[in-house]
Scaffold this active site. Sequence first.
Site, PDB file in Angstrom:
ATOM      1  N   ASP A 181     -12.183 -32.565   2.423  1.00 31.20           N
ATOM      2  CA  ASP A 181     -10.986 -33.096   3.613  1.00 31.20           C
ATOM      3  C   ASP A 181     -11.701 -34.919   4.249  1.00 31.20           C
ATOM      4  OD1 ASP A 181      -9.786 -34.206   5.918  1.00 31.20           O
ATOM      5  OD2 ASP A 181     -10.015 -31.299   6.621  1.00 31.20           O
TER       6      ASP A 181
ATOM      7  N   ALA B 251     -17.808 -28.010  13.995  1.00 31.88           N
ATOM      8  CA  ALA B 251     -18.487 -27.573  13.048  1.00 31.88           C
ATOM      9  C   ALA B 251     -17.881 -27.156  11.752  1.00 31.88           C
ATOM     10  CB  ALA B 251     -18.287 -26.462  13.486  1.00 31.88           C
ATOM     11  N   TYR B 252     -16.970 -27.737  11.702  1.00 34.11           N
ATOM     12  CA  TYR B 252     -15.698 -27.760  10.400  1.00 34.11           C
ATOM     13  C   TYR B 252     -16.088 -29.216   9.550  1.00 34.11           C
ATOM     14  CZ  TYR B 252     -11.898 -28.784   6.795  1.00 34.11           C
ATOM     15  OH  TYR B 252     -10.893 -29.146   6.012  1.00 34.11           O
ATOM     16  N   PHE B 253     -16.331 -30.627  10.532  1.00 42.15           N
ATOM     17  CA  PHE B 253     -15.937 -31.365   9.573  1.00 42.15           C
ATOM     18  C   PHE B 253     -17.402 -31.741   8.173  1.00 42.15           C
ATOM     19  CE2 PHE B 253     -12.282 -32.791  11.387  1.00 42.15           C
ATOM     20  CZ  PHE B 253     -11.486 -33.311  10.042  1.00 42.15           C
TER      21      PHE B 253
ATOM     22  N   SER C  39     -19.466 -29.265   7.564  1.00 41.95           N
ATOM     23  CA  SER C  39     -19.138 -28.450   6.193  1.00 41.95           C
ATOM     24  C   SER C  39     -18.789 -28.990   5.039  1.00 41.95           C
ATOM     25  CB  SER C  39     -19.209 -27.417   6.348  1.00 41.95           C
ATOM     26  OG  SER C  39     -17.457 -27.021   6.931  1.00 41.95           O
TER      27      SER C  39
END
Length: 248
Positions: A141, A153-155, A157
């Site tokens: 991303d 929590a997403y970035f 990963s």
Amino acid sequence: MRRVALVTGSGKKRVGAVVAEELARRGYNIAVHYRTSEAEAADTVAALRALGVEAEAFRADLGDEADVKGMVAGVLTRFGRIDVLVNCAAVWQPKRLEDVTAADVRFHFDANALGTFLCSQHTGLAMVKQPEGGLIVCVGDWAEVRPYLNYAAYFPSKGAVTALTRCLAVELGTRNPNVRVNAVLPGPVMLPPELTDAEKTEAVRATLVKREGSPRHVALAVLSFLDNDFVTGVCLPVDGGRTVYAPE
């Protein structure tokens, strides 16, 4: 012998399905991965077969090593080889930092980081045994370098994806120079449906090209890695210039 591509997350009608279609148009037989979307995966398989290639659906929880090993073994049994792996499967759930739990972090890392690693590890080691090697493309991303709010929590990963791309390019390339690992870092190519019109307009305004991309732009980046066999360990933003542009 016709080449074979495994595309994770290609059951649903999202980026993975478009990547699978473009590879099928290049003449690749396709292994369609899904976790819960069995009916949608069956539709994708039917659409790919209509293009004149062989296609088969394989279920796996990518955070489960046994599932991943079973999927890779199943694809090899069905098709005899894997020439391309594209790691499109991903999850993302917005949540305020104050509300993020350890379970949220594990959920994202299992799907986005661990899943990508396990698929690349086990498919890559199979590619090492093939004289022709193979190509692995991970999907990260662009916004790992300029994160949006409410995706704590997403970035992390997705940030791991760029590191493991470089790491596995070295690990696998030193075992077989014909195995290459690269990554695509998409920008606004499929904006989340929950975004308001104002948020969508802002996302487009923040690009240099002043328009939303499409999943096909990600697929074209994958094809470019196929066409240029002197590229490995590269993480390519496909973001309309978003990485380099900081609008006021």
